[in-house]
Design an enzyme around this catalytic site. Sequence first.
Site, mmCIF file in Angstrom:
data_model
loop_
_atom_site.group_PDB
_atom_site.id
_atom_site.type_symbol
_atom_site.label_atom_id
_atom_site.label_comp_id
_atom_site.label_asym_id
_atom_site.label_seq_id
_atom_site.Cartn_x
_atom_site.Cartn_y
_atom_site.Cartn_z
ATOM 1 N N ASN A 11 0.835 -1.194 0.000
ATOM 2 C CA ASN A 11 0.000 0.000 0.000
ATOM 3 C C ASN A 11 0.885 1.265 0.000
ATOM 4 O O ASN A 11 1.558 1.575 0.989
ATOM 5 C CB ASN A 11 -0.894 -0.058 1.252
ATOM 6 N N HIS A 30 0.044 4.383 -0.079
ATOM 7 C CA HIS A 30 -0.447 5.447 0.806
ATOM 8 C C HIS A 30 0.064 5.250 2.247
ATOM 9 O O HIS A 30 0.576 6.179 2.863
ATOM 10 C CB HIS A 30 -1.981 5.453 0.767
ATOM 11 N N LYS A 31 -0.060 3.995 2.732
ATOM 12 C CA LYS A 31 0.437 3.676 4.079
ATOM 13 C C LYS A 31 1.948 3.950 4.155
ATOM 14 O O LYS A 31 2.442 4.483 5.137
ATOM 15 C CB LYS A 31 0.205 2.195 4.414
ATOM 16 N N ASP A 44 -1.216 -6.068 11.009
ATOM 17 C CA ASP A 44 -2.387 -6.891 10.727
ATOM 18 C C ASP A 44 -3.526 -6.367 11.593
ATOM 19 O O ASP A 44 -3.311 -6.064 12.773
ATOM 20 C CB ASP A 44 -2.097 -8.361 11.042
ATOM 21 N N PHE A 63 -13.407 2.420 4.392
ATOM 22 C CA PHE A 63 -13.462 1.123 3.715
ATOM 23 C C PHE A 63 -13.916 0.071 4.717
ATOM 24 O O PHE A 63 -14.155 0.365 5.898
ATOM 25 C CB PHE A 63 -12.081 0.761 3.142
ATOM 26 N N GLY A 64 -14.000 -1.151 4.273
ATOM 27 C CA GLY A 64 -14.294 -2.286 5.159
ATOM 28 C C GLY A 64 -15.558 -2.091 5.979
ATOM 29 O O GLY A 64 -16.633 -1.786 5.460
ATOM 30 N N LYS A 77 -10.400 10.274 11.416
ATOM 31 C CA LYS A 77 -10.241 8.840 11.703
ATOM 32 C C LYS A 77 -8.790 8.540 12.103
ATOM 33 O O LYS A 77 -8.527 7.760 13.009
ATOM 34 C CB LYS A 77 -10.661 8.015 10.485
#
Length: 192
Positions: A10, A12-13, A69, A148-149, A171
């Site tokens: 990712n 962005h991360k 994770d 998301f999610g 967030k």
Amino acid sequence: MRELVFATNNQHKTQEVRNLLLNEYSVLNLNDIGCTTDIPETADTFAGNATLKSRYVADHYQMDCFADDSGLEIEALNQEPGIFSARYSGVKDDLENLKLVLRKMEGQSNRKARFRTVISLIRGGEVFLFEGIVNGTIRETPTGEKGFGYDPIFEPEGYDHTFAEMSMEQKNQISHRALAMNKLITFLKERP
Ligand code: IMP
């Protein structure tokens, strides 16, 4: 400058962490080190899966590495979906997974849940774990379009809107991932 791998694809991360460690580490991701392996996540805990990823890179590339994770844990569902969060319905489909959670929570009065992230850092062969938790409740109907999610059904404690109704900045101030990441960054800065 010391190099540190973030075991993620990712971008962005990666950029976020890169900015936070600008003066301390040169942060590389899986793409940067040419790792295209789909690293197996076969452990039964977040810490186990994060460590499988960080250890894979440390072992195969002889570099210091960290991996994360995360998932949603719902008290009334025996902490499910947990490590199965990404594929709870059997497929990697955010909407299907969210619908399954709502179905399983129908008529359930205990709506308590939490998002949890564990980061595993391997440095000099030693493993360090960092955890971030945000407590909240599961809404009966989804609200909000951002994120998301499971964001549209998760209302963090102390707020009257869901993660999916919050801006990314908002967030990022309270999320499980941000909390775990802040612990990692503090550790890396204090013990460079
Ligand atoms: P990951 O380990 O960060 O890839 O997260 C695994 C799964 O947990 C994701 O595919 C989502 O289903 C769920 N999840 C993790 N973090 C969040 C979040 O911040 N919002 C909503 N869902 C999340």
